[in-house]
Design a protein around this motif. Structure first.
Motif, PDB file in Angstrom:
ATOM      1  N   UNK A  16     -34.971  32.716  -1.004  1.00 54.30           N
ATOM      2  CA  UNK A  16     -35.908  31.898  -1.795  1.00 54.30           C
ATOM      3  C   UNK A  16     -36.509  30.782  -0.878  1.00 54.30           C
ATOM      4  N   UNK A  17     -37.563  30.117  -1.306  1.00 54.67           N
ATOM      5  CA  UNK A  17     -38.460  29.272  -0.403  1.00 54.67           C
ATOM      6  C   UNK A  17     -38.207  27.939  -0.899  1.00 54.67           C
ATOM      7  N   UNK A  18     -38.633  26.671  -0.217  1.00 60.01           N
ATOM      8  CA  UNK A  18     -38.346  25.440  -0.621  1.00 60.01           C
ATOM      9  C   UNK A  18     -36.927  25.068  -0.972  1.00 60.01           C
ATOM     10  N   UNK A  19     -35.972  25.569  -0.205  1.00 58.35           N
ATOM     11  CA  UNK A  19     -34.612  25.326  -0.460  1.00 58.35           C
ATOM     12  C   UNK A  19     -33.886  25.009   0.912  1.00 58.35           C
ATOM     13  N   UNK A  20     -32.865  24.307   0.774  1.00 58.45           N
ATOM     14  CA  UNK A  20     -32.003  24.005   2.114  1.00 58.45           C
ATOM     15  C   UNK A  20     -31.058  25.282   2.247  1.00 58.45           C
ATOM     16  N   UNK A  21     -30.546  25.816   3.280  1.00 56.53           N
ATOM     17  CA  UNK A  21     -29.793  26.793   3.496  1.00 56.53           C
ATOM     18  C   UNK A  21     -28.936  26.409   4.592  1.00 56.53           C
ATOM     19  N   UNK A  39     -33.404  33.920   6.559  1.00 51.83           N
ATOM     20  CA  UNK A  39     -34.568  34.032   5.543  1.00 51.83           C
ATOM     21  C   UNK A  39     -35.803  34.556   5.949  1.00 51.83           C
ATOM     22  N   UNK A  40     -35.631  35.587   6.860  1.00 52.29           N
ATOM     23  CA  UNK A  40     -36.795  36.399   7.073  1.00 52.29           C
ATOM     24  C   UNK A  40     -37.307  35.735   8.420  1.00 52.29           C
ATOM     25  N   UNK A  41     -36.805  34.868   9.131  1.00 52.14           N
ATOM     26  CA  UNK A  41     -36.965  34.060  10.415  1.00 52.14           C
ATOM     27  C   UNK A  41     -36.377  34.430  11.510  1.00 52.14           C
ATOM     28  N   UNK A  42     -36.815  34.693  12.691  1.00 54.58           N
ATOM     29  CA  UNK A  42     -35.947  34.438  13.900  1.00 54.58           C
ATOM     30  C   UNK A  42     -36.008  33.228  14.354  1.00 54.58           C
ATOM     31  N   UNK A  43     -34.933  32.123  14.464  1.00 55.16           N
ATOM     32  CA  UNK A  43     -35.077  30.948  14.528  1.00 55.16           C
ATOM     33  C   UNK A  43     -34.226  30.231  15.798  1.00 55.16           C
ATOM     34  N   UNK A  44     -34.786  29.555  16.631  1.00 52.66           N
ATOM     35  CA  UNK A  44     -33.924  29.163  17.763  1.00 52.66           C
ATOM     36  C   UNK A  44     -33.608  27.627  17.538  1.00 52.66           C
ATOM     37  N   UNK A  45     -32.346  27.474  17.806  1.00 55.07           N
ATOM     38  CA  UNK A  45     -31.588  25.990  17.667  1.00 55.07           C
ATOM     39  C   UNK A  45     -30.938  25.488  19.015  1.00 55.07           C
ATOM     40  N   UNK A 117     -24.590  18.199   7.742  1.00 51.04           N
ATOM     41  CA  UNK A 117     -23.591  17.653   6.745  1.00 51.04           C
ATOM     42  C   UNK A 117     -22.423  18.609   6.656  1.00 51.04           C
ATOM     43  N   UNK A 118     -21.234  17.936   6.438  1.00 49.19           N
ATOM     44  CA  UNK A 118     -19.979  18.871   6.035  1.00 49.19           C
ATOM     45  C   UNK A 118     -19.862  19.920   7.327  1.00 49.19           C
ATOM     46  N   UNK A 119     -19.996  19.686   8.421  1.00 49.39           N
ATOM     47  CA  UNK A 119     -19.667  20.444   9.574  1.00 49.39           C
ATOM     48  C   UNK A 119     -20.647  21.614   9.804  1.00 49.39           C
ATOM     49  N   UNK A 120     -21.876  21.512   8.889  1.00 48.54           N
ATOM     50  CA  UNK A 120     -22.764  22.693   8.914  1.00 48.54           C
ATOM     51  C   UNK A 120     -24.180  22.296   9.318  1.00 48.54           C
ATOM     52  N   UNK A 121     -24.927  23.241   9.852  1.00 52.52           N
ATOM     53  CA  UNK A 121     -26.408  23.137  10.107  1.00 52.52           C
ATOM     54  C   UNK A 121     -27.019  23.492   8.890  1.00 52.52           C
ATOM     55  N   UNK A 122     -28.018  22.655   8.081  1.00 57.87           N
ATOM     56  CA  UNK A 122     -28.667  22.883   7.070  1.00 57.87           C
ATOM     57  C   UNK A 122     -30.434  23.064   7.573  1.00 57.87           C
ATOM     58  N   UNK A 123     -30.972  23.892   7.102  1.00 58.99           N
ATOM     59  CA  UNK A 123     -32.424  23.930   7.439  1.00 58.99           C
ATOM     60  C   UNK A 123     -33.125  24.255   5.936  1.00 58.99           C
ATOM     61  N   UNK A 124     -34.445  23.408   6.122  1.00 61.99           N
ATOM     62  CA  UNK A 124     -35.136  23.516   4.765  1.00 61.99           C
ATOM     63  C   UNK A 124     -36.054  24.677   5.142  1.00 61.99           C
ATOM     64  N   UNK A 127     -42.087  26.926   1.577  1.00 62.01           N
ATOM     65  CA  UNK A 127     -43.338  28.044   1.426  1.00 62.01           C
ATOM     66  C   UNK A 127     -44.055  28.243   2.764  1.00 62.01           C
ATOM     67  N   UNK A 128     -44.384  26.980   3.236  1.00 61.07           N
ATOM     68  CA  UNK A 128     -45.415  26.988   4.189  1.00 61.07           C
ATOM     69  C   UNK A 128     -44.870  25.882   5.120  1.00 61.07           C
ATOM     70  N   UNK A 129     -45.450  25.966   6.641  1.00 62.82           N
ATOM     71  CA  UNK A 129     -44.872  25.190   7.408  1.00 62.82           C
ATOM     72  C   UNK A 129     -45.066  23.663   7.083  1.00 62.82           C
ATOM     73  N   UNK A 130     -45.973  23.352   6.180  1.00 65.98           N
ATOM     74  CA  UNK A 130     -46.339  22.045   5.669  1.00 65.98           C
ATOM     75  C   UNK A 130     -45.565  21.654   4.464  1.00 65.98           C
ATOM     76  N   UNK A 131     -44.924  22.482   4.012  1.00 64.89           N
ATOM     77  CA  UNK A 131     -44.270  21.974   2.613  1.00 64.89           C
ATOM     78  C   UNK A 131     -43.218  20.959   3.182  1.00 64.89           C
ATOM     79  N   UNK A 132     -43.100  19.491   2.424  1.00 66.68           N
ATOM     80  CA  UNK A 132     -42.311  18.631   2.764  1.00 66.68           C
ATOM     81  C   UNK A 132     -40.884  19.022   2.146  1.00 66.68           C
ATOM     82  N   UNK A 133     -39.879  18.662   2.919  1.00 70.40           N
ATOM     83  CA  UNK A 133     -38.443  19.107   2.453  1.00 70.40           C
ATOM     84  C   UNK A 133     -38.173  18.077   1.258  1.00 70.40           C
ATOM     85  N   UNK A 134     -37.262  18.800   0.587  1.00 70.48           N
ATOM     86  CA  UNK A 134     -36.795  18.021  -0.697  1.00 70.48           C
ATOM     87  C   UNK A 134     -35.455  17.288  -0.178  1.00 70.48           C
TER      88      UNK A 134
END
Length: 205
Positions: A16-21, A39-45, A117-124, A127-134
């Motif tokens: 799902x989009x517009x969510x924290x994971x 979530x369908x993306x290759x991500x670098x951290x 938070x809580x020892x984990x990395x959360x990413x928002x 829906x788009x790159x410009x969607x503000x995080x909740x």
């Protein structure tokens, strides 16, 4: 607007989009770039020298090379192919091989809002790159000192929906794992209920 079965399956397959994971334990992100698929993306951290973590799509806007193979420069990362520097907002701030070119100043790479938070990395994942995080709201079990918790991480080669289904199925252990766990002890029948909360629900056995 009508949603086709194929479009729905694609969305569910990627998440799902517009969510924290929660994507990784915090300890997995260091000053050496790491690449993950979520979530369908290759991500670098990566982290800067002060320990701040950053997350971008693992894709250089110039030739598509993986940024994770490049060099971290604080809150920027330099592509290994031509040294293109992309900042934490996804903006190509410097193109050493062609200074002043059109790419400089363009927000050409997707960035991901990040919280630890809580020892984990959360990413928002918007829906788009410009969607503000909740606002990231965690269950009280992660913030109330009356509770204790531990972080367990593993990578399974399967659809995340099967993983969720497995974790939310407390009865399979009685039968499937009875040779390897103490789960064979006790009742093999249970009552279940779903308790609605302000931000979702709790599944109880």
């Amino acid at each position: 607007m009508t949603t086709t079965a194929d479009a729905l399956e694609t969305r569910l397959r990627h998440g799902l989009r517009n969510q924290w994971f929660a994507v990784l334990p915090s300890s997995h992100v260091t000053t050496t770039p790491t690449s993950i698929y979520r979530c369908g993306f290759r991500i670098v951290l990566w982290r800067d020298h002060l320990g701040q973590a950053y997350a971008l799509e693992d894709h250089c806007p110039h030739r598509g090379a993986p940024l994770s193979q490049g060099t971290p420069l604080g809150d920027k990362i330099a592509c290994p192919y031509h040294g293109v520097q992309v900042d934490a907002n996804g903006v190509a701030v410097k193109v050493p091989g062609s200074p002043g070119c059109r790419l400089e100043g363009m927000r050409a790479t997707r960035s991901f809002p990040l919280e630890e938070r809580a020892g984990a990395i959360f990413l928002f994942v918007g829906e788009t790159n410009d969607t503000p995080p909740t606002e990231l709201r965690l269950p009280e079990e992660f913030s109330d000192p009356d509770y204790s918790y531990f972080l367990c991480y593993t990578e399974w080669g399967g659809d995340y929906r099967y993983v969720i289904d497995n974790v939310m199925d407390p009865m399979h252990g009685t039968f499937l794992h009875h040779h390897s766990h103490s789960m064979s002890e006790g009742d093999s029948i249970a009552n279940f209920r779903i308790v609605e909360t302000d931000h979702g629900f709790v599944f109880e056995k």
